[in-house]
Scaffold this active site. Sequence first.
Site, PDB file in Angstrom:
ATOM      1  N   CYS A 186       0.825  -1.211   0.000  1.00  8.23           N
ATOM      2  CA  CYS A 186       0.000   0.000   0.000  1.00  8.23           C
ATOM      3  C   CYS A 186       0.860   1.263   0.000  1.00  8.23           C
ATOM      4  CB  CYS A 186      -0.949   0.006   1.198  1.00  8.23           C
ATOM      5  SG  CYS A 186      -2.265   1.229   1.039  1.00  8.23           S
ATOM      6  N   CYS A 368      -4.930   2.113  -5.758  1.00  8.73           N
ATOM      7  CA  CYS A 368      -4.495   2.758  -4.520  1.00  8.73           C
ATOM      8  C   CYS A 368      -5.432   3.919  -4.224  1.00  8.73           C
ATOM      9  CB  CYS A 368      -3.059   3.257  -4.652  1.00  8.73           C
ATOM     10  SG  CYS A 368      -2.409   3.932  -3.105  1.00  8.73           S
TER      11      CYS A 368
END
Length: 441
Positions: A186, A368
């Site tokens: 992430c 994302c």
Amino acid sequence: MLAAKFSSRSLALKNWARLMSTSASPSSYKLVVIGGGAAGLAVSSTLSEKLGKNEVAVIEPSQVHYQQPLFTFVGGGLKDFKDTFRPTVDVVSPNAQLISQAAAEIDPKSNTVTLADGSKVSYEYLVVAAGIELNFGGIRGLKDAIGKNGVASNYSPKYVQSTYEFLQNTSSGNALFTMPATPIKCAGAPQKIAYLADELFREKGVRDKINVNYYTGLGKIFAVDKYANAMYDVAKSRNINVNLLHDLIEVDGVAKKATFKIMGEGPQAGESVTVPYEFLHVTPPMKPFDFIKNSKIANADGYVDVNQATLQHNKFPNIYALGDCSSLPTSKTAAAAAAQSKVLKQNLLGQILQGKSPSVEYNGYTSCPLVTGKHKLVLAEFSGYTGTPHETFFFDQAKEHAFSYWLTADVLPEIYWNSMLKGTWNGPSSIRKLTNPTNIN
């Protein structure tokens, strides 16, 4: 933390049941999946249904499964920590056998996995979805400093609640947010909390007394230009200082100072700079687990060496990998794991049931969601292989949007628990044909 969710009695009963299921496990399976995270469960849930009860084993040492994408919201005070986790036994498919130990060694020649207690589990096929290891020890002084004196990290369930607590107690000085030079899961999370902190400081009326600084060991704020440009604009509009090629190497928790090494090839490359802080959010460097790095299935960097299209191992055809532990050159996100799981399951099932060679290909899709404030979010979707945006909706997803925030904060968590972990969510490619037909990759 966990006591708020489970009573000690219920935990004891679950632990007993887990121990009993592990000790009673057979030692050989059609398929062994290493990892009970999002990627591993997306695969094992489907494959255990297709192959039959107890033909699939899941090796996972953690008693608790965390929905890690929610940690940013917890750190920003927008979600409750108790909503981020469930017992592992509750999320593993009842058709699969849970082995509650850590993997210690993989021997692809004998088709065995050695567990932490020294016992061995045999497999006909192996899927490695072990994730990536947080390396808090990779920064000098961090282990002693974190969780105290304004130092926190959204990447750990142990420290994520400290983020919001320390932010609330910050009223002046420097607030620092870091991104390491190593690959991480992430990759947008290190900057998301900076935007939420900025908003919190403004709500408290102390923003003019606080310098918000984002430090990244990389040369760009985001890998894909379209979204990088958007994030530079967001940072500039919030008066957030972006410092590229600055990698955190040391934390002095007593003196409240952070030291960065200047990366790259510029005139100051290799030098260090020390900055005082009142608040420090650290994204730790990350690395492959040793049992993978030291095995014959790893590439030179320590990741499982798989074909980037088919997800099949480049040397051992009965081994596949997906998610953060794989060598796939794309961002390490739950969205990527969902798309990868579809490809892997089709290729592996074809091989097991029909003897087919893998033919379905993964295009590098990942997503994302970049939270920039309450009800504001930039929804980055792209191929990590090509850098091409693969957006699901018809509007420009590089713009901050309340719909994107609602989707990420409220819809995707339900999809995660109720569909992805059960193997029925493979990403948005199927709905993109309706919601954005001109971008259907």
